[in-house]
Design an enzyme around this catalytic site. Structure first.
Site, PDB file in Angstrom:
ATOM      1  N   SER A  48     -10.965  -5.675   3.128  1.00 49.40           N
ATOM      2  CA  SER A  48     -10.848  -5.086   1.795  1.00 49.40           C
ATOM      3  C   SER A  48      -9.832  -5.808   0.917  1.00 49.40           C
ATOM      4  O   SER A  48      -9.960  -5.818  -0.316  1.00 49.40           O
ATOM      5  CB  SER A  48     -10.463  -3.610   1.905  1.00 49.40           C
ATOM      6  OG  SER A  48      -9.263  -3.462   2.652  1.00 49.40           O
ATOM      7  N   ASP A 203      -3.167   4.520  -2.894  1.00 50.52           N
ATOM      8  CA  ASP A 203      -3.298   4.748  -1.446  1.00 50.52           C
ATOM      9  C   ASP A 203      -2.170   4.106  -0.640  1.00 50.52           C
ATOM     10  O   ASP A 203      -2.030   4.359   0.555  1.00 50.52           O
ATOM     11  CB  ASP A 203      -4.660   4.246  -0.936  1.00 50.52           C
ATOM     12  CG  ASP A 203      -4.868   2.740  -1.126  1.00 50.52           C
ATOM     13  OD1 ASP A 203      -3.912   2.020  -1.477  1.00 50.52           O
ATOM     14  OD2 ASP A 203      -6.011   2.283  -0.909  1.00 50.52           O
ATOM     15  N   HIS A 206      -3.589  -0.860  -0.465  1.00 53.80           N
ATOM     16  CA  HIS A 206      -4.205  -1.982  -1.168  1.00 53.80           C
ATOM     17  C   HIS A 206      -3.411  -2.344  -2.421  1.00 53.80           C
ATOM     18  O   HIS A 206      -2.962  -1.455  -3.143  1.00 53.80           O
ATOM     19  CB  HIS A 206      -5.650  -1.637  -1.546  1.00 53.80           C
ATOM     20  CG  HIS A 206      -6.517  -1.354  -0.375  1.00 53.80           C
ATOM     21  ND1 HIS A 206      -6.729  -0.070   0.108  1.00 53.80           N
ATOM     22  CD2 HIS A 206      -7.223  -2.185   0.443  1.00 53.80           C
ATOM     23  CE1 HIS A 206      -7.523  -0.127   1.161  1.00 53.80           C
ATOM     24  NE2 HIS A 206      -7.834  -1.394   1.385  1.00 53.80           N
TER      25      HIS A 206
END
Length: 233
Positions: A48, A203, A206
């Protein structure tokens, strides 16, 4: 007679112009061919963090890295081969179709999801080795980006995990960068608050667009070193 001479001169002049156009066309075609030959294609194989999770496309790692490299004069295309949630096993499963004929070099940034799942370091190491073997077979230069395991898995796990990146890079003659997130750590140290959170999404995992820019600034010179290894035709 003068009319005939005039006609002959016109024909000769026209022939010279046509010849000049042919020569110039060939010259510019050669230049165009040289430009195409000099362009480098890099595949960024990752998870990601590479894929650009939570960001609009232009703010992701791959677009920002490509823009950074082009601004520094590199004729380069960076391919986004990042898949959110991917492990080293996933990277190994898709490296074959990632390494298409036009790919000259590859950034490998995998292992974070292996840590989250507590996958044994020897399994992660074997997967990364398989990726490097595929790159080696295709004569593709590699930048292997590592990361550090947390201490909660125990000292043996951490030692084995941390060591696999530099060990494999040495074994396969790949370039090695210590951490994908190293640029954020450096940026946070320069911040009076020392807070890395300003560079992260909500979050806390990231990076946000500014965080990605910091990552690119830190990792960019390593990618330039990767580009320098690619043979030019």
């Amino acid at each position: 007679m003068s009319e005939r001479l005039g006609s002959l001169r016109s024909l000769a002049y026209g022939a010279r112009r046509r010849l000049s156009k042919v020569v110039l066309a060939g010259f510019f075609t050669s230049l165009a061919g040289a430009a195409v030959a000099e362009e480098i294609t890099i595949a960024a194989l990752g998870d990601s963090l590479t894929q650009g999770y939570g960001l609009v496309q232009e703010d992701g790692f791959v677009p920002q890295l490509q823009a950074w490299l082009r601004a520094r004069g590199h004729e380069v295309t960076v391919i986004n081969a990042g898949v959110s949630g991917d492990t080293t096993a996933g990277g190994l499963a898709r490296v074959g179709w990632t390494l298409t004929p036009e790919v000259d070099a590859m950034i490998v940034a995998l292992g974070g999801n292996d840590l989250l799942r507590g996958i044994a370091p020897e399994a992660s190491r074997a997967n990364l080795e398989g990726i490097l073997q595929a790159a080696d077979a295709g004569s593709v230069e590699v930048l292997l980006v590592g990361l550090q395991a947390p201490g909660n898995y125990g000292p043996d796990y951490k030692a084995a995990f941390d060591a696999m990146y530099p060990d494999l890079a040495r074994a396969y003659g790949a370039l090695h960068a210590e951490s994908f997130l190293g640029g954020l750590e450096t940026a946070a140290e320069g911040d009076r608050t020392g807070a890395i959170a300003r560079y992260m999404q909500a979050d806390g995992i990231h990076p946000n667009a500014e965080g990605v820019a910091r990552i690119v600034e830190a990792l960019g010179p390593e990618v330039e070193a990767l580009i320098a290894r690619v043979p030019r035709s």
